[in-house]
Design a protein around this motif. Structure first.
Motif, PDB file in Angstrom:
ATOM      1  N   PRO A 252      50.272  48.654  34.771  1.00 28.76           N
ATOM      2  CA  PRO A 252      51.205  48.869  33.662  1.00 28.76           C
ATOM      3  C   PRO A 252      51.896  47.558  33.269  1.00 28.76           C
ATOM      4  N   ASN A 253      52.016  47.329  31.973  1.00 24.74           N
ATOM      5  CA  ASN A 253      52.706  46.154  31.417  1.00 24.74           C
ATOM      6  C   ASN A 253      52.147  44.814  31.895  1.00 24.74           C
ATOM      7  N   LEU A 254      50.877  44.767  32.146  1.00 24.09           N
ATOM      8  CA  LEU A 254      50.280  43.495  32.571  1.00 24.09           C
ATOM      9  C   LEU A 254      50.475  42.451  31.472  1.00 24.09           C
ATOM     10  N   ASP A 255      50.997  41.292  31.884  1.00 26.93           N
ATOM     11  CA  ASP A 255      51.338  40.278  30.893  1.00 26.93           C
ATOM     12  C   ASP A 255      50.418  39.059  31.006  1.00 26.93           C
ATOM     13  N   ILE A 256      49.231  39.256  31.543  1.00 28.10           N
ATOM     14  CA  ILE A 256      48.297  38.131  31.708  1.00 28.10           C
ATOM     15  C   ILE A 256      47.160  38.315  30.721  1.00 28.10           C
ATOM     16  N   LYS A 257      46.984  37.323  29.865  1.00 30.81           N
ATOM     17  CA  LYS A 257      45.921  37.392  28.853  1.00 30.81           C
ATOM     18  C   LYS A 257      45.199  36.064  28.814  1.00 30.81           C
ATOM     19  N   GLY A 258      43.903  36.095  28.972  1.00 32.77           N
ATOM     20  CA  GLY A 258      43.134  34.861  28.893  1.00 32.77           C
ATOM     21  C   GLY A 258      42.152  34.755  30.041  1.00 32.77           C
ATOM     22  N   THR A 259      41.509  33.597  30.111  1.00 26.71           N
ATOM     23  CA  THR A 259      40.585  33.313  31.204  1.00 26.71           C
ATOM     24  C   THR A 259      41.191  32.204  32.050  1.00 26.71           C
ATOM     25  N   PHE A 260      41.069  32.322  33.358  1.00 23.04           N
ATOM     26  CA  PHE A 260      41.769  31.414  34.273  1.00 23.04           C
ATOM     27  C   PHE A 260      40.806  30.862  35.320  1.00 23.04           C
ATOM     28  N   HIS A 261      40.939  29.561  35.583  1.00 23.27           N
ATOM     29  CA  HIS A 261      40.097  28.901  36.587  1.00 23.27           C
ATOM     30  C   HIS A 261      40.988  28.379  37.711  1.00 23.27           C
ATOM     31  N   LEU A 262      40.438  28.414  38.917  1.00 24.70           N
ATOM     32  CA  LEU A 262      41.205  27.953  40.074  1.00 24.70           C
ATOM     33  C   LEU A 262      40.250  27.194  40.988  1.00 24.70           C
ATOM     34  N   ASP A 263      40.714  26.118  41.582  1.00 24.63           N
ATOM     35  CA  ASP A 263      39.946  25.410  42.597  1.00 24.63           C
ATOM     36  C   ASP A 263      38.572  24.963  42.093  1.00 24.63           C
ATOM     37  N   ARG A 264      38.555  24.110  41.099  1.00 26.44           N
ATOM     38  CA  ARG A 264      37.333  23.507  40.519  1.00 26.44           C
ATOM     39  C   ARG A 264      36.272  24.543  40.118  1.00 26.44           C
ATOM     40  N   GLY A 265      36.759  25.693  39.713  1.00 30.12           N
ATOM     41  CA  GLY A 265      35.821  26.711  39.230  1.00 30.12           C
ATOM     42  C   GLY A 265      35.320  27.642  40.320  1.00 30.12           C
ATOM     43  N   TYR A 266      35.733  27.411  41.573  1.00 33.28           N
ATOM     44  CA  TYR A 266      35.265  28.293  42.645  1.00 33.28           C
ATOM     45  C   TYR A 266      35.891  29.677  42.563  1.00 33.28           C
ATOM     46  N   TYR A 267      37.038  29.792  41.880  1.00 37.61           N
ATOM     47  CA  TYR A 267      37.641  31.102  41.622  1.00 37.61           C
ATOM     48  C   TYR A 267      37.904  31.221  40.125  1.00 37.61           C
ATOM     49  N   TYR A 268      37.802  32.440  39.625  1.00 33.86           N
ATOM     50  CA  TYR A 268      38.050  32.672  38.200  1.00 33.86           C
ATOM     51  C   TYR A 268      38.620  34.066  38.037  1.00 33.86           C
ATOM     52  N   PHE A 269      39.582  34.207  37.129  1.00 34.77           N
ATOM     53  CA  PHE A 269      40.111  35.545  36.868  1.00 34.77           C
ATOM     54  C   PHE A 269      40.482  35.665  35.405  1.00 34.77           C
ATOM     55  N   ARG A 270      40.570  36.897  34.944  1.00 36.39           N
ATOM     56  CA  ARG A 270      40.896  37.172  33.544  1.00 36.39           C
ATOM     57  C   ARG A 270      41.454  38.589  33.471  1.00 36.39           C
ATOM     58  N   ASN A 271      42.086  38.873  32.335  1.00 38.00           N
ATOM     59  CA  ASN A 271      42.422  40.277  32.108  1.00 38.00           C
ATOM     60  C   ASN A 271      41.241  40.933  31.403  1.00 38.00           C
ATOM     61  N   ILE A 272      41.039  42.202  31.709  1.00 39.90           N
ATOM     62  CA  ILE A 272      40.151  43.036  30.885  1.00 39.90           C
ATOM     63  C   ILE A 272      41.042  44.198  30.476  1.00 39.90           C
ATOM     64  N   GLY A 273      41.574  44.135  29.264  1.00 38.18           N
ATOM     65  CA  GLY A 273      42.628  45.076  28.890  1.00 38.18           C
ATOM     66  C   GLY A 273      43.779  44.878  29.850  1.00 38.18           C
ATOM     67  N   ASP A 274      44.176  45.942  30.553  1.00 33.66           N
ATOM     68  CA  ASP A 274      45.299  45.797  31.497  1.00 33.66           C
ATOM     69  C   ASP A 274      44.835  45.790  32.956  1.00 33.66           C
ATOM     70  N   ARG A 275      43.621  45.373  33.146  1.00 30.56           N
ATOM     71  CA  ARG A 275      43.125  45.164  34.515  1.00 30.56           C
ATOM     72  C   ARG A 275      42.940  43.657  34.748  1.00 30.56           C
ATOM     73  N   ILE A 276      42.833  43.280  36.028  1.00 30.04           N
ATOM     74  CA  ILE A 276      42.452  41.902  36.366  1.00 30.04           C
ATOM     75  C   ILE A 276      41.084  41.912  37.039  1.00 30.04           C
ATOM     76  N   LEU A 277      40.200  41.082  36.529  1.00 31.39           N
ATOM     77  CA  LEU A 277      38.921  40.815  37.201  1.00 31.39           C
ATOM     78  C   LEU A 277      39.073  39.478  37.903  1.00 31.39           C
ATOM     79  N   LEU A 278      38.660  39.415  39.160  1.00 31.49           N
ATOM     80  CA  LEU A 278      38.746  38.169  39.929  1.00 31.49           C
ATOM     81  C   LEU A 278      37.448  37.968  40.693  1.00 31.49           C
ATOM     82  N   GLY A 279      36.928  36.759  40.652  1.00 28.91           N
ATOM     83  CA  GLY A 279      35.700  36.474  41.393  1.00 28.91           C
ATOM     84  C   GLY A 279      35.734  35.103  42.007  1.00 28.91           C
ATOM     85  N   GLY A 280      34.748  34.841  42.868  1.00 29.87           N
ATOM     86  CA  GLY A 280      34.617  33.513  43.457  1.00 29.87           C
ATOM     87  C   GLY A 280      34.617  33.535  44.968  1.00 29.87           C
ATOM     88  N   GLY A 281      34.837  32.358  45.545  1.00 28.73           N
ATOM     89  CA  GLY A 281      34.941  32.260  47.000  1.00 28.73           C
ATOM     90  C   GLY A 281      33.627  31.936  47.692  1.00 28.73           C
TER      91      GLY A 281
END
Ligand SMILES: Cc1cc2nc3c(=O)[nH]c(=O)nc-3n(C[C@H](O)[C@H](O)[C@H](O)COP(=O)(O)OP(=O)(O)OC[C@H]3O[C@@H](n4cnc5c(N)ncnc54)[C@H](O)[C@@H]3O)c2cc1C
Length: 370
Positions: A252-281
């Motif tokens: 509810p009320n997720l305020d994160i919008k966009g695509t995000f990179h962490l640690d030289r691209g080894y992690y990545y996350f984004r919102n999909i509507g009001d969910r967060i997708l996170l991958g990497g490692g």
């Protein structure tokens, strides 16, 4: 397998082009061949129920490289190579958008961000110091500054106060993109057969014998678009690289919008509507993740959950809804391998972690080898 006269006639006789793999590259190659050869018989063979490698598994970043990735690439590739690769990704994205349409792929130009953990202050400072130089080498392509510093307004924790913003990055709906590609391929009279694994082939000079498990047929040319599964085909130039992903339940009320990179691209996350997708490692255990087997491991999944709790959503309750993995193709260069292997055999593989961007162009280049 017992096939009828009709089945043999319509699907497996006078085949001009057989494409192996129905991912982004295979389908774009098919569409390009159709543009060039309106009357050819084009057959796509796919081992999965759906495209079953990376194209239906990815995070849907329409990106061309974060600042730290570009700086990292400059250590192993020439400046010219790096800029050329970025240009190809950028042109690939434009081709994808033109071919499928922004509405069909749900293109959202929210911009992209690179986030630096507090413990990576050295990396952050290095990026900030090289930012003007990277902007300068990308100016001819983008006609504007690509990267800038921005204060974090998303409430992330345990990170540097500043993020690096890239207004040219966007997000797409991966499922929609692949469905639209499949629709266009079928509309272009490209035959697609699923759950068909090409087990071997023989270039006989005047055509190629294509072997499926218990059956073979002749095709004038064969084009491999098998990415992470192309190790044997390319004599080791492509290694499989598994990538694990998770997605939360709606927040509810997720305020994160966009695509995000962490640690030289080894992690990545984004919102999909009001969910967060996170991958990497993958870098936590390269050996185990060098595999063509789908699956998840505790070490990677625990790290992803830890990042959610302590960095991305520190002040919010969340639940994991689903986890999955995909198989990428990587190697000692970020450049894809688009080449002729013998008289009638071609491949376009090793798409790396940015195949959404470059895939349409590589499919086109593969088809244009003919
Ligand atoms: C988890 C994850 C997240 C990602 N996130 C992003 C992102 O946000 N942005 C981005 O740009 N890129 C991303 N990527 C990378 C991108 O998805 C890939 O680079 C791209 O999809 C590669 O497309 P492809 O067509 O070359 O390969 P694939 O999609 O892997 O297609 C190859 C196909 O060949 C089939 N095949 C293999 N062998 C055979 C055989 N012998 N017979 C028949 N069929 C066969 C496979 O089943 C597969 O469907 C991500 C990848 C993963 C795994």
């Amino acid at each position: 397998m017992e096939l009828s006269y009709w089945e043999l006639k319509n699907w497996f006789t006078n085949v001009d082009y057989t494409i192996v793999g129905s991912g982004i590259v295979g389908l774009h190659a098919g569409l390009r061949l159709r543009e060039r050869f309106p009357n050819a018989k084009i057959l796509v063979l796919e081992k999965g129920m759906l495209p079953q490698g990376a194209s239906t598994k990815n995070a849907g970043f329409a990106c061309f490289g974060s600042l730290s990735e570009i700086i990292d690439d400059l250590k192993t590739h020439s400046e010219e190579d790096v800029v050329q690769l970025i240009e190809k990704r950028w042109r690939g994205l434009q081709l994808l958008r033109k071919r499928l349409g922004d509405i069909a792929i749900d293109f959202k130009p929210h911009g992209g961000y690179e986030v630096f953990l507090k413990e990576d202050e050295i990396g952050f400072n290095d990026c900030v110091s090289k930012l003007p130089f990277i902007n300068e080498i990308l100016k001819p392509l983008f006609k504007a500054d690509v990267f800038s510093k921005e204060v974090d307004r998303f409430g992330f924790k345990n990170i540097e106060e500043y993020l690096i913003f890239n207004p040219f990055e966007a997000q797409i709906d991966t499922g929609n993109m692949m469905q639209e590609l499949l629709k266009q391929a079928i509309a272009a009279d490209i035959l697609i057969l699923n759950q068909q694994t090409v087990t071997s082939y023989l270039d006989k000079g005047n055509g190629v014998e294509v072997v499926l498990n218990d059956f073979s047929f002749t095709s004038k040319k064969i084009l491999f678009a098998t990415n992470g599964f192309a190790n044997a085909l390319t004599k080791g130039a492509v290694l499989p690289a598994r990538a694990q992903v998770l997605i939360t339940e709606p927040i509810p009320n997720l305020d994160i919008k966009g695509t995000f990179h962490l640690d030289r691209g080894y992690y990545y996350f984004r919102n999909i509507g009001d969910r967060i997708l996170l991958g990497g490692g993958r870098n936590l255990d390269f050996e185990t993740e060098t595999t063509t087997e789908f699956g998840q491991t505790k070490i990677v999944q625990n790290k992803l959950e830890d990042l959610l709790k302590n960095v991305i959503l520190p002040n919010q309750e969340f639940q994991i809804a689903h986890r999955w993995s995909g198989i990428m193709g990587v190697g000692n260069s970020k450049n894809p391998v688009v080449t002729q292997l013998s008289e009638n055999v071609f491949c376009g593989v090793r798409l790396g972690g940015m195949g959404v961007a470059i895939g349409s162009l590589i499919g086109t280049e593969l088809a244009d080898l003919i």
